[in-house]
Design a protein around this motif. Structure first.
Motif, PDB file in Angstrom:
ATOM      1  N   ILE A  16       0.819  -1.187  -0.239  1.00  0.00           N
ATOM      2  CA  ILE A  16      -0.068  -0.028  -0.017  1.00  0.00           C
ATOM      3  C   ILE A  16       0.912   1.207   0.083  1.00  0.00           C
ATOM      4  CG2 ILE A  16      -1.505   1.503   1.310  1.00  0.00           C
ATOM      5  CD1 ILE A  16      -2.779  -1.412   2.191  1.00  0.00           C
ATOM      6  N   LEU A  19       2.716   1.729  -3.530  1.00  0.00           N
ATOM      7  CA  LEU A  19       1.881   2.069  -4.617  1.00  0.00           C
ATOM      8  C   LEU A  19       1.070   3.466  -4.454  1.00  0.00           C
ATOM      9  CD1 LEU A  19       0.487  -1.292  -5.397  1.00  0.00           C
ATOM     10  CD2 LEU A  19       2.013  -0.249  -6.673  1.00  0.00           C
ATOM     11  N   LYS A  20       0.539   3.632  -3.320  1.00  0.00           N
ATOM     12  CA  LYS A  20      -0.426   4.721  -2.950  1.00  0.00           C
ATOM     13  C   LYS A  20       0.066   6.044  -2.250  1.00  0.00           C
ATOM     14  CE  LYS A  20      -4.718   2.508  -4.182  1.00  0.00           C
ATOM     15  NZ  LYS A  20      -6.219   2.506  -3.854  1.00  0.00           N
ATOM     16  N   PHE A  21       1.095   5.506  -1.219  1.00  0.00           N
ATOM     17  CA  PHE A  21       1.351   6.611  -0.262  1.00  0.00           C
ATOM     18  C   PHE A  21       2.788   6.390  -0.031  1.00  0.00           C
ATOM     19  CE2 PHE A  21      -3.044   5.335   1.047  1.00  0.00           C
ATOM     20  CZ  PHE A  21      -3.590   6.394   0.682  1.00  0.00           C
TER      21      PHE A  21
END
Length: 103
Positions: A16, A19-21
């Motif tokens: 996570i 990829l996102k943060f």
């Protein structure tokens, strides 16, 4: 009694963050460097990454170590069941039930 199979939270949260943060990697590094993540670590990571979400509180589950840690917190920091329930977002009835079982 068989031990329940736990998801690999460490790998999930690493993905996570990748990829996102990616900007939050440093904040979460201390918790993710632990050998094994406990339930309270997962809740803390979730709050650090996604912020304080009140909506999705239905399906939390706690292992015995986390329950004892929460009850120990109440002993060390004198607070009522209501205060503890607000802090950890747990029902007061759940805390009372845990006290009956574990204390």
């Amino acid at each position: 009694m068989r031990e329940a199979i736990k998801p690999d939270y460490k790998r999930l949260y690493m993905d996570i963050l990748e990829l996102k943060f990616p900007e939050k990697k440093e904040i979460c590094a201390e918790v993710l460097n632990k050998e094994e993540l406990e339930t309270l670590d997962v809740i803390m990571l979730n709050t650090m990454i996604f912020g304080d979400r009140i909506n999705n509180q239905k399906h939390k589950s706690y292992d015995q170590n986390s329950i004892l840690e929460i009850l120990d917190y109440q002993k060390k920091n004198p607070c009522s069941n209501k205060d503890l329930s607000l802090l950890f977002r747990i029902s007061r009835n759940t805390i009372t039930k845990w006290k009956r079982i574990y204390i």
